[in-house]
Scaffold this active site. Structure first.
Site, PDB file in Angstrom:
ATOM      1  N   HIS A 114      78.307  48.638  49.325  1.00 16.63           N
ATOM      2  CA  HIS A 114      79.374  48.522  50.325  1.00 16.63           C
ATOM      3  C   HIS A 114      80.649  47.932  49.724  1.00 16.63           C
ATOM      4  CE1 HIS A 114      76.648  49.627  53.607  1.00 16.63           C
ATOM      5  NE2 HIS A 114      75.752  49.027  52.856  1.00 16.63           N
ATOM      6  N   LYS A 143      80.853  18.425  31.491  1.00 22.57           N
ATOM      7  CA  LYS A 143      80.262  17.251  32.161  1.00 22.57           C
ATOM      8  C   LYS A 143      80.888  15.972  31.604  1.00 22.57           C
ATOM      9  CE  LYS A 143      75.773  19.221  33.481  1.00 22.57           C
ATOM     10  NZ  LYS A 143      74.307  19.264  33.287  1.00 22.57           N
ATOM     11  N   ARG A 174      67.040  24.855  31.467  1.00 21.43           N
ATOM     12  CA  ARG A 174      66.690  26.215  31.895  1.00 21.43           C
ATOM     13  C   ARG A 174      65.326  26.649  31.375  1.00 21.43           C
ATOM     14  NH1 ARG A 174      70.326  26.168  27.841  1.00 21.43           N
ATOM     15  NH2 ARG A 174      70.196  27.669  26.114  1.00 21.43           N
ATOM     16  N   GLU A 227      73.846  31.718  29.190  1.00 23.00           N
ATOM     17  CA  GLU A 227      73.565  30.510  28.413  1.00 23.00           C
ATOM     18  C   GLU A 227      72.859  30.793  27.088  1.00 23.00           C
ATOM     19  OE1 GLU A 227      72.402  26.869  30.598  1.00 23.00           O
ATOM     20  OE2 GLU A 227      72.458  28.129  32.383  1.00 23.00           O
ATOM     21  N   SER A 231      66.445  17.869  39.304  1.00 18.80           N
ATOM     22  CA  SER A 231      67.401  17.776  38.195  1.00 18.80           C
ATOM     23  C   SER A 231      66.630  17.455  36.927  1.00 18.80           C
ATOM     24  CB  SER A 231      68.442  16.690  38.453  1.00 18.80           C
ATOM     25  OG  SER A 231      69.199  16.463  37.270  1.00 18.80           O
ATOM     26  N   THR A 255      72.605  14.799  37.097  1.00 17.72           N
ATOM     27  CA  THR A 255      73.567  15.782  37.613  1.00 17.72           C
ATOM     28  C   THR A 255      74.206  15.260  38.895  1.00 17.72           C
ATOM     29  OG1 THR A 255      72.398  17.563  36.542  1.00 17.72           O
ATOM     30  CG2 THR A 255      73.742  18.174  38.444  1.00 17.72           C
TER      31      THR A 255
HETATM   32  O1  PA5 Z   1      70.989  25.265  31.958  1.00 19.41           O
HETATM   33  C1  PA5 Z   1      71.612  24.215  32.014  1.00 19.41           C
HETATM   34  O2  PA5 Z   1      71.666  23.410  31.068  1.00 19.41           O
HETATM   35  C2  PA5 Z   1      72.369  23.876  33.278  1.00 19.41           C
HETATM   36  O3  PA5 Z   1      72.408  24.954  34.155  1.00 19.41           O
HETATM   37  C3  PA5 Z   1      71.732  22.652  33.955  1.00 19.41           C
HETATM   38  O4  PA5 Z   1      70.466  22.983  34.463  1.00 19.41           O
HETATM   39  C4  PA5 Z   1      72.655  22.150  35.052  1.00 19.41           C
HETATM   40  O5  PA5 Z   1      73.885  21.760  34.491  1.00 19.41           O
HETATM   41  C5  PA5 Z   1      72.072  20.977  35.836  1.00 19.41           C
HETATM   42  O6  PA5 Z   1      71.572  19.992  34.975  1.00 19.41           O
HETATM   43  P1  PA5 Z   1      70.124  19.408  35.269  1.00 19.41           P
HETATM   44  O7  PA5 Z   1      69.206  20.577  35.201  1.00 19.41           O
HETATM   45  O8  PA5 Z   1      69.869  18.412  34.198  1.00 19.41           O
HETATM   46  O9  PA5 Z   1      70.197  18.800  36.635  1.00 19.41           O
END
Ligand code: PA5
Length: 356
Positions: free
Chosen positions: A259, A352, A159, A243, A107, A112
């Protein structure tokens, strides 16, 4: 008034035009992928983990931009994985999880809730835990419990830390006996990525593959199709388009798509503008390659465009990372063409916050 499709595609994608939209310079983090790969190796080494044996394999528990690292690492290992490597993307581990499984809790924020629940579940089970995070509650708990932490630098969007999460999963897989160690492959891949950043990055030609593809996709709903090794990369492209570019995008896989989804394409153009991107790779099954050609042909009338994108490089590590880089750049360029700042993901934060 919204820009017309031709206005979108005529816009330049040079460093100045990108900087005018990319207010927080997400491009620097995307183009930093080669350096992140090298730094991630150091970060794993800094955790001073000595190898151990997990006959049950490895589960990578993590969501979104953090969880994808486990899926990409598994793709890189391919047939070299000698034990199961699975993802847990919910509030707990699969019911069959035993204490001889290593659970890597990934995380970026460390806060998370799904990943924290998996951390607790693994502890209750007596499974070996490793954490990869930049801090948060997960780092606090791990320190209190004596669980090793692979550190990740702060200041990224989760990300954008994809190399850190992927390398951590790959290295932990090697350490717990789920696959071979891939250190030298990572070094070679980092050098390869540097060349690709020159070719596909902001300083690259206006008709580079990355910019051309972004122009082709920027006013459609992209459907990204992978197979085998490239399946998690299709999902990464989908999530990066969501995103970074803030558009709907979907991922599917071949041969499964032939399919079911192929039938849905029959009426696609009456609903929206859809485009399809298919991935080709050295490991793509020859019958899947035939399917790519046929599927493209059969859906082409209903699509704004269909494209085949080949991975680049020799090893699976190079090839997977080449497509990750391309998708990250394409999604960022789509954002710029659409005049959307690629960095903020306010609705994720809002959701969140409302769950708290
Ligand atoms: O891209 C993002 O911000 C989200 O997909 C986060 O990665 C996701 O919400 C999980 O959070 P974290 O990466 O802090 O565990």
């Amino acid at each position: 008034m919204a820009a017309s499709p031709s206005e979108l595609t005529e816009q330049r994608l040079d460093p100045e035009s990108i900087a005018a939209v990319d207010a927080s310079d997400l491009l620097a983090d995307v183009a930093g992928l080669p350096e992140h790969v090298r730094d991630a190796k150091w970060k794993v080494e800094s955790a001073q983990l000595t190898p151990w044996d997990s006959p049950g394999g490895m589960i990578v528990a993590g969501m979104g931009g953090s969880g994808i690292g486990g899926l990409l690492a598994r793709a890189m290992l391919g047939d070299h994985a000698s034990r199961p490597i699975l993802a847990a993307r919910t509030y707990g581990l699969p019911a069959w999880t035993t204490p001889d499984v290593t659970v890597l809790c990934a995380s970026y924020s460390g806060n998370t809730e799904e990943t924290l629940a998996c951390y607790e579940a693994a502890g209750a089970l007596g499974a070996r835990r490793v954490v990869v995070t930049s801090g948060g509650r997960l780092a606090e708990l791990a320190r209190a419990d004596g669980v090793p932490v692979i550190p990740v630098a702060g200041g990224f969007q989760p990300r954008a830390a994809v190399a850190y999460m992927t390398v951590a999963a790959l290295e932990v897989a090697g350490l717990c006996g789920a696959g071979p160690r891939m250190g030298s492959e990572l070094d070679v891949a980092a050098d390869h990525l540097e060349q690709l950043v020159v070719e596909w990055g902001a300083e690259g030609a206006e008709d580079s593959q990355s910019k051309t593809l972004a122009r082709a996709l920027c006013d459609s709903v992209p459907v990204i199709v992978g197979s085998g090794v490239t399946q998690p990369i299709a999902y990464r492209w989908k999530t990066q388009l969501n995103e970074n570019a803030k558009i709907p995008a979907f991922a599917h896989e071949l041969p499964e798509m032939d399919h079911n989804e192929i039938v849905g394409w029959q009426n696609a153009s009456s609903l929206a503008r859809f485009a399809a991107v298919f991935f080709d790779d050295a490991d793509t099954h020859p019958r899947v390659q035939e399917r790519i050609a046929l599927t493209r042909e059969l859906i082409s009338e209903q699509a704004t465009g269909t494209f085949v994108v080949a991975s680049r490089g020799v090893t699976a590590v190079e090839r997977v990372l080449s497509l990750v880089l391309l998708g990250d750049l394409v999604s960022l360029y789509v954002a710029v063409l659409r005049g959307v700042d690629p960095t903020p993901v306010d609705v994720i934060e809002e959701l969140k916050g409302r769950l708290d």
